[in-house]
Design a protein around this motif. Structure first.
Motif, PDB file in Angstrom:
ATOM      1  N   GLU A 165      -6.053   9.708   2.123  1.00 59.09           N
ATOM      2  CA  GLU A 165      -6.504  10.671   1.117  1.00 59.09           C
ATOM      3  C   GLU A 165      -5.288  11.390   0.553  1.00 59.09           C
ATOM      4  O   GLU A 165      -4.285  11.545   1.254  1.00 59.09           O
ATOM      5  CB  GLU A 165      -7.475  11.683   1.763  1.00 59.09           C
ATOM      6  CG  GLU A 165      -8.288  12.455   0.750  1.00 59.09           C
ATOM      7  CD  GLU A 165      -9.429  13.244   1.403  1.00 59.09           C
ATOM      8  OE1 GLU A 165      -9.372  13.492   2.615  1.00 59.09           O
ATOM      9  OE2 GLU A 165     -10.382  13.600   0.674  1.00 59.09           O
ATOM     10  N   ASN A 166      -5.390  11.830  -0.686  1.00 58.77           N
ATOM     11  CA  ASN A 166      -4.278  12.523  -1.336  1.00 58.77           C
ATOM     12  C   ASN A 166      -2.994  11.700  -1.297  1.00 58.77           C
ATOM     13  O   ASN A 166      -1.905  12.229  -1.105  1.00 58.77           O
ATOM     14  CB  ASN A 166      -4.035  13.900  -0.679  1.00 58.77           C
ATOM     15  CG  ASN A 166      -5.249  14.796  -0.792  1.00 58.77           C
ATOM     16  OD1 ASN A 166      -6.028  14.670  -1.739  1.00 58.77           O
ATOM     17  ND2 ASN A 166      -5.431  15.671   0.172  1.00 58.77           N
ATOM     18  N   VAL A 167      -3.154  10.394  -1.423  1.00 51.81           N
ATOM     19  CA  VAL A 167      -2.031   9.459  -1.437  1.00 51.81           C
ATOM     20  C   VAL A 167      -1.163   9.608  -0.180  1.00 51.81           C
ATOM     21  O   VAL A 167       0.064   9.599  -0.244  1.00 51.81           O
ATOM     22  CB  VAL A 167      -1.191   9.594  -2.738  1.00 51.81           C
ATOM     23  CG1 VAL A 167      -0.378   8.335  -3.014  1.00 51.81           C
ATOM     24  CG2 VAL A 167      -2.088   9.838  -3.942  1.00 51.81           C
ATOM     25  N   LYS A 206     -10.477   7.513   1.627  1.00 54.88           N
ATOM     26  CA  LYS A 206     -11.245   8.601   0.996  1.00 54.88           C
ATOM     27  C   LYS A 206     -10.593   9.039  -0.310  1.00 54.88           C
ATOM     28  O   LYS A 206     -10.905  10.106  -0.838  1.00 54.88           O
ATOM     29  CB  LYS A 206     -11.338   9.795   1.959  1.00 54.88           C
ATOM     30  CG  LYS A 206     -12.181   9.491   3.186  1.00 54.88           C
ATOM     31  CD  LYS A 206     -12.398  10.750   4.002  1.00 54.88           C
ATOM     32  CE  LYS A 206     -13.258  10.457   5.218  1.00 54.88           C
ATOM     33  NZ  LYS A 206     -13.387  11.632   6.085  1.00 54.88           N
ATOM     34  N   ASP A 207      -9.666   8.225  -0.796  1.00 52.41           N
ATOM     35  CA  ASP A 207      -8.977   8.583  -2.035  1.00 52.41           C
ATOM     36  C   ASP A 207      -9.780   8.118  -3.248  1.00 52.41           C
ATOM     37  O   ASP A 207     -10.861   7.553  -3.107  1.00 52.41           O
ATOM     38  CB  ASP A 207      -7.567   7.969  -2.029  1.00 52.41           C
ATOM     39  CG  ASP A 207      -6.530   8.972  -2.524  1.00 52.41           C
ATOM     40  OD1 ASP A 207      -6.895   9.883  -3.281  1.00 52.41           O
ATOM     41  OD2 ASP A 207      -5.349   8.835  -2.161  1.00 52.41           O
ATOM     42  N   LEU A 208      -9.227   8.341  -4.423  1.00 47.34           N
ATOM     43  CA  LEU A 208      -9.952   8.033  -5.659  1.00 47.34           C
ATOM     44  C   LEU A 208      -9.656   6.631  -6.185  1.00 47.34           C
ATOM     45  O   LEU A 208     -10.197   6.219  -7.204  1.00 47.34           O
ATOM     46  CB  LEU A 208      -9.593   9.062  -6.740  1.00 47.34           C
ATOM     47  CG  LEU A 208      -9.845  10.527  -6.369  1.00 47.34           C
ATOM     48  CD1 LEU A 208      -9.267  11.464  -7.419  1.00 47.34           C
ATOM     49  CD2 LEU A 208     -11.340  10.784  -6.210  1.00 47.34           C
ATOM     50  N   PHE A 209      -8.774   5.907  -5.474  1.00 41.91           N
ATOM     51  CA  PHE A 209      -8.398   4.548  -5.922  1.00 41.91           C
ATOM     52  C   PHE A 209      -7.937   3.741  -4.703  1.00 41.91           C
ATOM     53  O   PHE A 209      -7.734   4.305  -3.628  1.00 41.91           O
ATOM     54  CB  PHE A 209      -7.308   4.617  -6.997  1.00 41.91           C
ATOM     55  CG  PHE A 209      -6.330   5.744  -6.806  1.00 41.91           C
ATOM     56  CD1 PHE A 209      -5.316   5.641  -5.876  1.00 41.91           C
ATOM     57  CD2 PHE A 209      -6.445   6.917  -7.532  1.00 41.91           C
ATOM     58  CE1 PHE A 209      -4.423   6.678  -5.678  1.00 41.91           C
ATOM     59  CE2 PHE A 209      -5.554   7.975  -7.341  1.00 41.91           C
ATOM     60  CZ  PHE A 209      -4.540   7.847  -6.414  1.00 41.91           C
ATOM     61  N   PHE A 268       0.877  -0.583  -3.086  1.00 39.70           N
ATOM     62  CA  PHE A 268       0.604  -0.036  -4.421  1.00 39.70           C
ATOM     63  C   PHE A 268       1.377   1.256  -4.669  1.00 39.70           C
ATOM     64  O   PHE A 268       1.700   1.583  -5.803  1.00 39.70           O
ATOM     65  CB  PHE A 268      -0.893   0.276  -4.582  1.00 39.70           C
ATOM     66  CG  PHE A 268      -1.803  -0.927  -4.427  1.00 39.70           C
ATOM     67  CD1 PHE A 268      -1.364  -2.203  -4.743  1.00 39.70           C
ATOM     68  CD2 PHE A 268      -3.107  -0.757  -3.978  1.00 39.70           C
ATOM     69  CE1 PHE A 268      -2.210  -3.301  -4.603  1.00 39.70           C
ATOM     70  CE2 PHE A 268      -3.958  -1.843  -3.848  1.00 39.70           C
ATOM     71  CZ  PHE A 268      -3.512  -3.126  -4.161  1.00 39.70           C
ATOM     72  N   HIS A 269       1.578   2.023  -3.582  1.00 42.80           N
ATOM     73  CA  HIS A 269       2.211   3.343  -3.707  1.00 42.80           C
ATOM     74  C   HIS A 269       3.333   3.445  -2.679  1.00 42.80           C
ATOM     75  O   HIS A 269       3.089   3.867  -1.540  1.00 42.80           O
ATOM     76  CB  HIS A 269       1.176   4.453  -3.475  1.00 42.80           C
ATOM     77  CG  HIS A 269      -0.039   4.302  -4.335  1.00 42.80           C
ATOM     78  ND1 HIS A 269      -1.180   3.687  -3.903  1.00 42.80           N
ATOM     79  CD2 HIS A 269      -0.267   4.656  -5.620  1.00 42.80           C
ATOM     80  CE1 HIS A 269      -2.073   3.680  -4.890  1.00 42.80           C
ATOM     81  NE2 HIS A 269      -1.541   4.249  -5.939  1.00 42.80           N
ATOM     82  N   ARG A 291      -1.066  -0.534 -11.666  1.00 41.95           N
ATOM     83  CA  ARG A 291      -1.456   0.563 -10.778  1.00 41.95           C
ATOM     84  C   ARG A 291      -1.894   1.783 -11.585  1.00 41.95           C
ATOM     85  O   ARG A 291      -2.845   2.465 -11.219  1.00 41.95           O
ATOM     86  CB  ARG A 291      -0.237   0.889  -9.885  1.00 41.95           C
ATOM     87  CG  ARG A 291      -0.516   1.463  -8.545  1.00 41.95           C
ATOM     88  CD  ARG A 291      -1.675   0.871  -7.809  1.00 41.95           C
ATOM     89  NE  ARG A 291      -1.786  -0.562  -7.840  1.00 41.95           N
ATOM     90  CZ  ARG A 291      -2.941  -1.208  -7.617  1.00 41.95           C
ATOM     91  NH1 ARG A 291      -4.045  -0.567  -7.358  1.00 41.95           N
ATOM     92  NH2 ARG A 291      -2.984  -2.519  -7.668  1.00 41.95           N
ATOM     93  N   ASP A 320      -5.448   3.359 -10.929  1.00 40.07           N
ATOM     94  CA  ASP A 320      -5.502   4.716 -10.353  1.00 40.07           C
ATOM     95  C   ASP A 320      -6.115   5.723 -11.336  1.00 40.07           C
ATOM     96  O   ASP A 320      -6.985   6.517 -10.968  1.00 40.07           O
ATOM     97  CB  ASP A 320      -4.099   5.190  -9.945  1.00 40.07           C
ATOM     98  CG  ASP A 320      -3.572   4.447  -8.728  1.00 40.07           C
ATOM     99  OD1 ASP A 320      -4.261   3.520  -8.251  1.00 40.07           O
ATOM    100  OD2 ASP A 320      -2.473   4.790  -8.257  1.00 40.07           O
ATOM    101  N   LYS A 348      -7.143  17.541  -5.789  1.00 36.36           N
ATOM    102  CA  LYS A 348      -7.200  16.220  -5.170  1.00 36.36           C
ATOM    103  C   LYS A 348      -6.415  15.163  -5.967  1.00 36.36           C
ATOM    104  O   LYS A 348      -5.845  14.249  -5.379  1.00 36.36           O
ATOM    105  CB  LYS A 348      -8.664  15.789  -5.025  1.00 36.36           C
ATOM    106  CG  LYS A 348      -8.852  14.564  -4.135  1.00 36.36           C
ATOM    107  CD  LYS A 348     -10.323  14.274  -3.917  1.00 36.36           C
ATOM    108  CE  LYS A 348     -10.571  12.919  -3.290  1.00 36.36           C
ATOM    109  NZ  LYS A 348     -10.324  12.841  -1.873  1.00 36.36           N
ATOM    110  N   PRO A 399      -1.715  14.903  -5.926  1.00 36.25           N
ATOM    111  CA  PRO A 399      -0.799  14.016  -5.192  1.00 36.25           C
ATOM    112  C   PRO A 399      -0.612  12.648  -5.864  1.00 36.25           C
ATOM    113  O   PRO A 399       0.438  12.029  -5.714  1.00 36.25           O
ATOM    114  CB  PRO A 399      -1.471  13.858  -3.822  1.00 36.25           C
ATOM    115  CG  PRO A 399      -2.355  15.050  -3.688  1.00 36.25           C
ATOM    116  CD  PRO A 399      -2.838  15.354  -5.078  1.00 36.25           C
TER     117      PRO A 399
END
Lengths: 105, 176
Positions: free
Chosen positions: A31-33, A53-56, A94-95, B63, B67, B152, B155
Motif C-alpha cells: 500500500e502507498n507504493v 491494497k494499493d490503487l494499481f 513496475f516501481h 506504468r 497507475d 493515498k 506516494p
C-alpha cells in the motif's frame, strides 16, 4: 514440502515430543507504493502472503530472480512458501523505488 | 526556459492564486483537478507507449497509463459515492491545456529526442502536481474521504517522480 516433513521422522520417534510443525502464515501489505513490513523474518516452511491494497498493480520480484509474483492486481494476493534459508531482497519491477527483504531462518 | 517548465510553473501559480483568492479550491473543483491531472498523464503515456525509443521509457509510459488509470478509477468511485460532481475550474482547464500543448510538442519529436522531452516533462509534471497536492489540494479538501484519497495517491506521485528522475539521469548519460 511441509506436508512431507512428518514422513521424514524416523520410526520410533514420538511425534508428540516434537515441536509443532504448523505452517505459519505471514502477511505483507502492499500500500502507498511500499511493502509493510519492509523486512520480515520467517521460519523455513512458513507461508508469506502479499496483499495488494494499493490503487494499481505491483510485483514481488526477488533481486536474484529466485521468485517472481508477476503482476499482482488490485485487491489480489500472492503467496510464497519459504523453502530455502537465507536473506532475499526483492522489489517491484513496475516501481523500482519499492524494496523489501525476507529473512528465512 | 523549456515549455514544460513554463507550463508547470503556470499550474502551480494558478493553484496558489486560487488558494489565496478564494480560500482554496472546493471539493468539486479538487475532484476535477485530480481527474484531469491523471488523465493528462494517461494521454501522454499512451503517446509515449507508441513513440518512445528506449524500452525503459516505454515501460515507464505503460506504468503511467496503468497507475493513473487506477487512481482515476478510485477517484471516480469516490466522487460517485460522495455525490460530488467534478467542477471545471481555471486550474483543471490549465492542466488540460498544458497536457494538450505537451502532446502537440511531443508529436513533432521522435527517437531519443522524444524520450528526453517526454521524461523531462514527466519530472516537471510530477513535481508540480506533488507540490499542488501538498500545498493546496490536501489542505483545502473538506471531505475526509477526499482528503484520504489525496493522501493515498501522494506516494504514487513520489515513486513516479523518482522513477522519472532515474530515467532522466540515464538518458543524460547515454547522450539522449
Amino acid at each position: 514440502m511441509a506436508a512431507l516433513l512428518p514422513l521424514m521422522v524416523s520410526p520410533g520417534t514420538t511425534a508428540a515430543k516434537l515441536p509443532a510443525a504448523a505452517v505459519r502464515t505471514h502477511t505483507i501489505t502492499i500500500e502507498n507504493v511500499q511493502y509493510t513490513p519492509a523486512h520480515l523474518t520467517v521460519r523455513r516452511g512458513d507461508r508469506i502472503v502479499w496483499v495488494n491494497k494499493d490503487l494499481f498493480p505491483h510485483t514481488v520480484t526477488a533481486t536474484d530472480k529466485a521468485f517472481d509474483s508477476g503482476s499482482i492486481d488490485v485487491s489480489k494476493t500472492w503467496t510464497f512458501l519459504a523453502k530455502k534459508r537465507g536473506t532475499f531482497g526483492y522489489s517491484c519491477t513496475f516501481h523500482p523505488t519499492m524494496k523489501g527483504t525476507i529473512e528465512v531462518k | 526556459m523549456r515549455p514544460t517548465i513554463v507550463f508547470c510553473t503556470a499550474v502551480l501559480g494558478l493553484v496558489a492564486a486560487g488558494a489565496r483568492a478564494q480560500g482554496g479550491p472546493t471539493d468539486p473543483q479538487i475532484a476535477a483537478i485530480v481527474v484531469t491531472a491523471n488523465q493528462v498523464d494517461i494521454d501522454a503515456g499512451n503517446l509515449a507507449k507508441k513513440k518512445a525509443h528506449s524500452s525503459e521509457v516505454k515501460a515507464f509510459a505503460e506504468r503511467m497509463v496503468v497507475d493513473h488509470s487506477g487512481v482515476n478509477k478510485s477517484a471516480g468511485e469516490l466522487v460517485q459515492k460522495l455525490h460530488v460532481t467534478p467542477e471545471s475550474n481555471p486550474t483543471s482547464e490549465s492542466l488540460k491545456k498544458g497536457g494538450d500543448d505537451n502532446l502537440a510538442a511531443l508529436g513533432k519529436l521522435s527517437g531519443a529526442a522524444f524520450d528526453t522531452a517526454y521524461i523531462d516533462h514527466e519530472v516537471a509534471y510530477h513535481e508540480a502536481v506533488l507540490s499542488a497536492v501538498d500545498k493546496t489540494l490536501i489542505p483545502s479538501a473538506h471531505n475526509a474521504q477526499l482528503k484520504a484519497l489525496l493522501v493515498k495517491v501522494r506516494p504514487a506521485f513520489v515513486a513516479h517522480l523518482e522513477h522519472a528522475k532515474h530515467l532522466q539521469a540515464q538518458l543524460a548519460k547515454s547522450g539522449g
